[in-house]
Design a protein around this motif. Structure first.
Motif, PDB file in Angstrom:
ATOM      1  N   LEU A 120       0.799  -1.224   0.000  1.00 19.06           N
ATOM      2  CA  LEU A 120       0.000   0.000   0.000  1.00 19.06           C
ATOM      3  C   LEU A 120       0.833   1.276   0.000  1.00 19.06           C
ATOM      4  CD1 LEU A 120      -2.792  -1.000   2.550  1.00 19.06           C
ATOM      5  CD2 LEU A 120      -2.838  -1.133   0.060  1.00 19.06           C
ATOM      6  N   ALA A 121       2.101   1.188   0.315  1.00 22.52           N
ATOM      7  CA  ALA A 121       2.945   2.389   0.335  1.00 22.52           C
ATOM      8  C   ALA A 121       3.301   2.804  -1.095  1.00 22.52           C
ATOM      9  CB  ALA A 121       4.207   2.131   1.154  1.00 22.52           C
ATOM     10  N   PRO A 122       3.683   4.075  -1.296  1.00 20.95           N
ATOM     11  CA  PRO A 122       4.095   4.519  -2.636  1.00 20.95           C
ATOM     12  C   PRO A 122       5.260   3.694  -3.157  1.00 20.95           C
ATOM     13  CG  PRO A 122       3.748   6.401  -1.185  1.00 20.95           C
ATOM     14  CD  PRO A 122       3.664   5.179  -0.319  1.00 20.95           C
ATOM     15  N   GLY A 123       5.150   3.252  -4.399  1.00 22.79           N
ATOM     16  CA  GLY A 123       6.195   2.465  -5.032  1.00 22.79           C
ATOM     17  C   GLY A 123       7.093   3.321  -5.909  1.00 22.79           C
ATOM     18  N   LEU A 124       7.918   2.657  -6.690  1.00 23.50           N
ATOM     19  CA  LEU A 124       8.864   3.367  -7.551  1.00 23.50           C
ATOM     20  C   LEU A 124       8.139   4.236  -8.574  1.00 23.50           C
ATOM     21  CD1 LEU A 124      11.757   3.870  -8.496  1.00 23.50           C
ATOM     22  CD2 LEU A 124      11.584   1.812  -9.913  1.00 23.50           C
TER      23      LEU A 124
END
Length: 406
Positions: free
Chosen positions: A189-193
């Protein structure tokens, strides 16, 4: 115990959250699949994505019970003007599909973690509270060693001691289970690349626009200073010399006019020198940032202490930006903050060059003011950061950080 309570609450709430996520994913997949080939496919997909994002956002906040703060949002704003393009942009974001994946895997993870957590907590708390309930459920046929523990008063209080002894282990198990589940949540759920690259691209575009605006404003300032300052004085000197030439042709004395023209030309030259120093002080090129700041400190009415390596040299762009940051800081400290002393510190780490200016003034500086905003644009143009801390009563600390690669 507050942290343990949050961990237990997170694990217990994972059971209904997992069931809701699984049911919604199944219903949404069925709806989108059936309507994908119709005109309702696009609006239904956008509606499903909207609800899915709200559920995923709730999961990020729920994970914040254990992590201390919610997981950051990974979504990129959609600016498309048609449904087809909006569908393409939403579907093209990896965060959309990672939300769906989390809602699917949340059911087994939440069910297993919730049952395990509640069972661990219930067993330990039940053991601690044994004297309050064991008398009501006597079991004379219980096997050893449970029979004496459940049927005798010393045994029941012995259960309490065992429960208290196991309490640290229970707390550790609950927190470990919760951390394991939130680690999985953060991974999905966290921001990815993709999000980081999009945000960095947007930041660079904004910084580039601000740099262009700042450059245009600087050019207008230079043009205005030339027009109103040196150019006006040179024109006046030319008119004075023309008047002197006319007097010489008539035999009148022209010495006062020549003297006046000389003073006007001297003033124009001084104006040009001041303008050049405002663009890029020659001392920066000749002797470096430390010497330029030492010259600023010597000209300042404040008592200024300069710390740093006198022999250190940096890239010309960094030296220029740092010089103007300090120059503006000293001006503000003396003019607005009513400071008496100021400390300028130059430090360099492996990755950054830091310029810190601290004054003992009354504080209350507005970080969004026009002058400080212009400095911020200079610093951001080099991919640096400018932070200003100025509580009422002071002190004011201005800190500019530049990457060494600038």
């Amino acid at each position: 115990m507050k942290t343990t309570g949050r961990a237990l609450g997170y694990l217990a709430s994972g059971i209904p959250a997992g069931m809701m996520g699984l049911l919604w994913t199944m219903a949404a997949s069925l709806a989108v699949g059936l309507l994908a080939l119709t005109h309702l496919g696009g609006p239904v997909f956008l509606g499903v994505a909207w609800v899915t994002r709200r559920l995923a956002t709730a999961e990020r906040r729920r994970a914040g019970w254990v992590l201390g703060q919610p997981i950051a949002s990974p979504y990129i704003p959609v600016a498309a003007d048609t449904i087809r393009r909006r569908v393409a942009e939403v579907a093209g974001q990896p965060a959309t599909w990672r939300d769906v994946l989390w809602l699917v895997v949340l059911f087994p993870i939440g069910l297993a973690g919730g049952l395990a957590g509640m069972m661990i907590a219930a067993v330990d708390l039940g053991t601690i509270a044994a004297p309050a309930w064991a008398w009501a459920v006597p079991n004379p046929h219980a096997p050893f060693p449970m029979k004496p523990l459940l049927t005798t008063t010393p045994g029941r209080f012995g259960l309490t001691l065992i429960g208290l002894a196991l309490l640290p282990l229970t707390v550790w198990l609950l927190r470990t289970l919760a951390r394991a589940q939130t680690t999985a949540a953060r991974a999905l759920l966290a921001p990815g690349l993709h999000t980081h690259l999009a945000q960095e691209n947007a930041r660079l575009a904004q910084t580039r626009a601000r740099v262009v605006d700042a450059q245009a404003a600087e050019l207008r300032r230079i043009e205005r200073d030339l027009h109103d300052g040196a150019q006006a004085r040179i024109v006046a000197a030319g008119m004075t010399l023309a008047l002197a030439a006319r007097k010489l042709r008539t035999g009148a004395t022209a010495e006062p006019d020549v003297e006046l023209a000389r003073r006007q030309l001297d003033e124009a030259l001084a104006e040009l020198r001041r303008l050049v120093r405002g663009i890029h002080p020659p001392i920066l090129t000749d002797r470096g940032l430390y010497a330029a700041l030492a010259a600023l400190a010597a000209d300042s009415p404040l008592r200024v202490e300069l710390r740093g390596d006198p022999q250190a040299r940096y890239s010309p762009a960094v030296e220029s930006a740092a010089y103007f940051v300090v120059a503006e800081g000293l001006t503000n400290a003396g003019k607005h903050a009513e400071a008496a002393t100021c400390v300028i510190e130059l430090t360099q780490t492996v990755t950054t060059i830091v310029v810190t200016l601290t004054d003992d003034g009354r504080g209350g500086a507005d970080p969004s003011g026009a002058g400080l905003d212009g400095l911020r644009r200079r610093v951001e143009a080099l991919d640096g950061t400018l932070t200003i801390t100025s509580p009422p009563g002071g002190p004011t600390v201005m800190r500019a950080e530049f990457p060494c690669a600038s």
